[in-house]
Design a protein around this motif. Structure first.
Motif, PDB file in Angstrom:
ATOM      1  N   ILE A 258      -3.308  15.096  -6.242  1.00 48.44           N
ATOM      2  CA  ILE A 258      -2.109  14.285  -6.019  1.00 48.44           C
ATOM      3  C   ILE A 258      -1.640  13.736  -7.355  1.00 48.44           C
ATOM      4  O   ILE A 258      -2.447  13.261  -8.159  1.00 48.44           O
ATOM      5  N   ARG A 259      -0.346  13.806  -7.595  1.00 48.95           N
ATOM      6  CA  ARG A 259       0.224  13.298  -8.842  1.00 48.95           C
ATOM      7  C   ARG A 259       0.916  11.958  -8.592  1.00 48.95           C
ATOM      8  O   ARG A 259       1.344  11.659  -7.482  1.00 48.95           O
ATOM      9  N   PHE A 260       1.052  11.190  -9.650  1.00 52.79           N
ATOM     10  CA  PHE A 260       1.612   9.849  -9.553  1.00 52.79           C
ATOM     11  C   PHE A 260       2.720   9.680 -10.579  1.00 52.79           C
ATOM     12  O   PHE A 260       2.662  10.246 -11.671  1.00 52.79           O
ATOM     13  N   ALA A 261       3.706   8.862 -10.242  1.00 55.76           N
ATOM     14  CA  ALA A 261       4.870   8.677 -11.102  1.00 55.76           C
ATOM     15  C   ALA A 261       4.724   7.473 -12.034  1.00 55.76           C
ATOM     16  O   ALA A 261       5.049   7.562 -13.216  1.00 55.76           O
ATOM     17  N   PHE A 262       4.257   6.341 -11.511  1.00 60.03           N
ATOM     18  CA  PHE A 262       4.156   5.116 -12.315  1.00 60.03           C
ATOM     19  C   PHE A 262       3.346   4.073 -11.551  1.00 60.03           C
ATOM     20  O   PHE A 262       3.061   4.236 -10.359  1.00 60.03           O
ATOM     21  N   TYR A 263       2.991   3.020 -12.256  1.00 58.36           N
ATOM     22  CA  TYR A 263       2.345   1.856 -11.647  1.00 58.36           C
ATOM     23  C   TYR A 263       3.383   0.773 -11.427  1.00 58.36           C
ATOM     24  O   TYR A 263       4.386   0.698 -12.137  1.00 58.36           O
TER      25      TYR A 263
ATOM     26  N   MET B 188      -1.353   0.059  -3.527  1.00 55.57           N
ATOM     27  CA  MET B 188      -0.721   1.364  -3.501  1.00 55.57           C
ATOM     28  C   MET B 188       0.709   1.164  -3.081  1.00 55.57           C
ATOM     29  O   MET B 188       0.984   0.460  -2.131  1.00 55.57           O
ATOM     30  N   ASN B 189       1.578   1.806  -3.737  1.00 54.22           N
ATOM     31  CA  ASN B 189       2.989   1.678  -3.413  1.00 54.22           C
ATOM     32  C   ASN B 189       3.538   3.085  -3.229  1.00 54.22           C
ATOM     33  O   ASN B 189       3.944   3.722  -4.161  1.00 54.22           O
ATOM     34  N   GLY B 190       3.491   3.584  -2.023  1.00 55.18           N
ATOM     35  CA  GLY B 190       3.937   4.947  -1.778  1.00 55.18           C
ATOM     36  C   GLY B 190       4.989   5.005  -0.702  1.00 55.18           C
ATOM     37  O   GLY B 190       5.602   4.015  -0.350  1.00 55.18           O
ATOM     38  N   SER B 191       5.165   6.167  -0.147  1.00 55.52           N
ATOM     39  CA  SER B 191       6.215   6.352   0.849  1.00 55.52           C
ATOM     40  C   SER B 191       5.956   5.530   2.107  1.00 55.52           C
ATOM     41  O   SER B 191       6.869   5.256   2.854  1.00 55.52           O
ATOM     42  N   ASP B 192       4.707   5.129   2.348  1.00 56.23           N
ATOM     43  CA  ASP B 192       4.380   4.321   3.508  1.00 56.23           C
ATOM     44  C   ASP B 192       4.343   2.833   3.183  1.00 56.23           C
ATOM     45  O   ASP B 192       3.940   2.031   4.006  1.00 56.23           O
ATOM     46  N   SER B 193       4.706   2.437   1.976  1.00 56.98           N
ATOM     47  CA  SER B 193       4.587   1.033   1.592  1.00 56.98           C
ATOM     48  C   SER B 193       5.661   0.200   2.277  1.00 56.98           C
ATOM     49  O   SER B 193       6.751   0.671   2.555  1.00 56.98           O
ATOM     50  N   PRO B 194       5.319  -1.060   2.545  1.00 57.85           N
ATOM     51  CA  PRO B 194       6.291  -1.917   3.210  1.00 57.85           C
ATOM     52  C   PRO B 194       7.473  -2.217   2.305  1.00 57.85           C
ATOM     53  O   PRO B 194       7.320  -2.356   1.104  1.00 57.85           O
ATOM     54  N   PRO B 195       8.670  -2.324   2.866  1.00 56.57           N
ATOM     55  CA  PRO B 195       9.855  -2.534   2.036  1.00 56.57           C
ATOM     56  C   PRO B 195       9.890  -3.908   1.388  1.00 56.57           C
ATOM     57  O   PRO B 195      10.578  -4.099   0.408  1.00 56.57           O
ATOM     58  N   GLY B 196       9.122  -4.885   1.891  1.00 54.90           N
ATOM     59  CA  GLY B 196       9.202  -6.243   1.390  1.00 54.90           C
ATOM     60  C   GLY B 196       8.272  -6.570   0.234  1.00 54.90           C
ATOM     61  O   GLY B 196       8.217  -7.718  -0.172  1.00 54.90           O
TER      62      GLY B 196
ATOM     63  N   GLU C 241       3.953  10.812  -6.427  1.00 55.80           N
ATOM     64  CA  GLU C 241       5.105  11.709  -6.507  1.00 55.80           C
ATOM     65  C   GLU C 241       5.293  12.303  -5.112  1.00 55.80           C
ATOM     66  O   GLU C 241       4.359  12.863  -4.525  1.00 55.80           O
ATOM     67  N   LYS C 242       6.484  12.188  -4.587  1.00 57.17           N
ATOM     68  CA  LYS C 242       6.775  12.579  -3.207  1.00 57.17           C
ATOM     69  C   LYS C 242       6.382  14.042  -2.931  1.00 57.17           C
ATOM     70  O   LYS C 242       5.719  14.329  -1.934  1.00 57.17           O
ATOM     71  N   ALA C 243       6.786  14.953  -3.793  1.00 52.97           N
ATOM     72  CA  ALA C 243       6.485  16.371  -3.570  1.00 52.97           C
ATOM     73  C   ALA C 243       4.980  16.631  -3.566  1.00 52.97           C
ATOM     74  O   ALA C 243       4.483  17.431  -2.768  1.00 52.97           O
ATOM     75  N   SER C 244       4.280  15.942  -4.425  1.00 53.46           N
ATOM     76  CA  SER C 244       2.832  16.091  -4.496  1.00 53.46           C
ATOM     77  C   SER C 244       2.166  15.621  -3.208  1.00 53.46           C
ATOM     78  O   SER C 244       1.241  16.262  -2.695  1.00 53.46           O
ATOM     79  N   MET C 245       2.642  14.486  -2.666  1.00 58.62           N
ATOM     80  CA  MET C 245       2.085  13.982  -1.415  1.00 58.62           C
ATOM     81  C   MET C 245       2.394  14.927  -0.257  1.00 58.62           C
ATOM     82  O   MET C 245       1.561  15.121   0.631  1.00 58.62           O
ATOM     83  N   GLN C 246       3.566  15.529  -0.276  1.00 59.13           N
ATOM     84  CA  GLN C 246       3.930  16.451   0.799  1.00 59.13           C
ATOM     85  C   GLN C 246       3.074  17.712   0.762  1.00 59.13           C
ATOM     86  O   GLN C 246       2.763  18.278   1.812  1.00 59.13           O
TER      87      GLN C 246
ATOM     88  N   TRP D  31      -5.555   6.231  -8.100  1.00 59.79           N
ATOM     89  CA  TRP D  31      -5.129   7.211  -9.090  1.00 59.79           C
ATOM     90  C   TRP D  31      -6.238   8.221  -9.386  1.00 59.79           C
ATOM     91  O   TRP D  31      -5.995   9.438  -9.363  1.00 59.79           O
ATOM     92  N   VAL D  32      -7.454   7.737  -9.655  1.00 56.99           N
ATOM     93  CA  VAL D  32      -8.567   8.639 -10.001  1.00 56.99           C
ATOM     94  C   VAL D  32      -8.849   9.604  -8.849  1.00 56.99           C
ATOM     95  O   VAL D  32      -8.917  10.823  -9.049  1.00 56.99           O
ATOM     96  N   VAL D  33      -9.009   9.061  -7.659  1.00 57.43           N
ATOM     97  CA  VAL D  33      -9.329   9.907  -6.506  1.00 57.43           C
ATOM     98  C   VAL D  33      -8.160  10.843  -6.196  1.00 57.43           C
ATOM     99  O   VAL D  33      -8.364  12.032  -5.934  1.00 57.43           O
ATOM    100  N   GLY D  34      -6.957  10.325  -6.253  1.00 54.37           N
ATOM    101  CA  GLY D  34      -5.794  11.162  -6.011  1.00 54.37           C
ATOM    102  C   GLY D  34      -5.696  12.312  -6.995  1.00 54.37           C
ATOM    103  O   GLY D  34      -5.435  13.454  -6.597  1.00 54.37           O
TER     104      GLY D  34
END
Length: 190
Positions: free
Chosen positions: A77-82, A1-9, A112-117, A69-72
């Motif tokens: 919850i919406r997603f932008a890309f893989y 998962m690569n979201g707003s909480d994902s590590p920068p590295g 998608e940030k707005a969707s997660m919020q 993705w399926v559960v979201g």
């Protein structure tokens, strides 16, 4: 998962559309099923073992992000890309495996940030938990199926798969970058 909480590295090698990412992962899951079926009917021990391991690896690599993705999507919850890149949880692996897992092609999915919020905390927590739970359960079920089907070497491989699943769950539970930690944060630190 690569979201707003994902590590920068996290090392990202590629970005894919949702349709392309879903198609590749579903094809990988189908190929895993075919490999496990071939393992059951193989006339050679070597072919059976190789097919079983290939099936397990495909399950491991192709079930995680698509489960998010399926559960979201079910939870709104919406997603932008893989993304395709190294693990988002490198500190969850011992030093010897860390470098390897930072360079393997894992799928991630960007929310998608707005969707997660807008999503309720429980929905975010369930979505975060879905990926790592599937990474532990789905490949282990594949190994269990191989054992129940009498694939040569599958009993020992099932033991390996169970230990791998426990390690996967534990590393994601204890690591700050792990999906279970993200789920706990979504629930307010419970």
């Amino acid at each position: 998962m690569n979201g707003s909480d994902s590590p920068p590295g996290r090392k990202v090698f590629s970005r894919l559309s949702i349709v392309a990412g879903n198609s590749i992962q579903i094809a990988g899951l189908v190929a895993a099923y075919v490999a496990l079926a071939a393992a059951r009917s193989a006339h050679s021990t070597t072919v059976g073992v190789v097919a079983m391991v290939v099936g397990w690896v495909l399950l491991y690599f192709c079930c995680h992000a698509v489960a998010h993705w399926v559960v979201g999507r079910i939870l709104g919850i919406r997603f932008a890309f893989y993304t395709v890149g190294g693990t988002g949880n490198p500190e969850g692996w011992p030093a010897g495996l860390r470098w390897v897992f930072e360079h393997l092609p894992f799928f991630g999915v960007q929310t998608e940030k707005a969707s997660m919020q807008k999503a309720r905390p429980i929905a975010r927590a369930i979505m975060w938990s879905a990926g790592v739970t599937s990474s532990a359960v789905v490949p282990t079920l594949g190994a269990l199926r191989a054992w129940r089907s009498g694939v040569p070497g599958s009993k020992l491989f099932l033991v390996f798969a169970v230990f791998w699943a426990v390690g996967t769950l534990a590393s994601n539970w204890t690591s700050r970058a792990g999906d279970y930690s993200k789920a706990r944060r979504a629930l307010g630190g419970l």
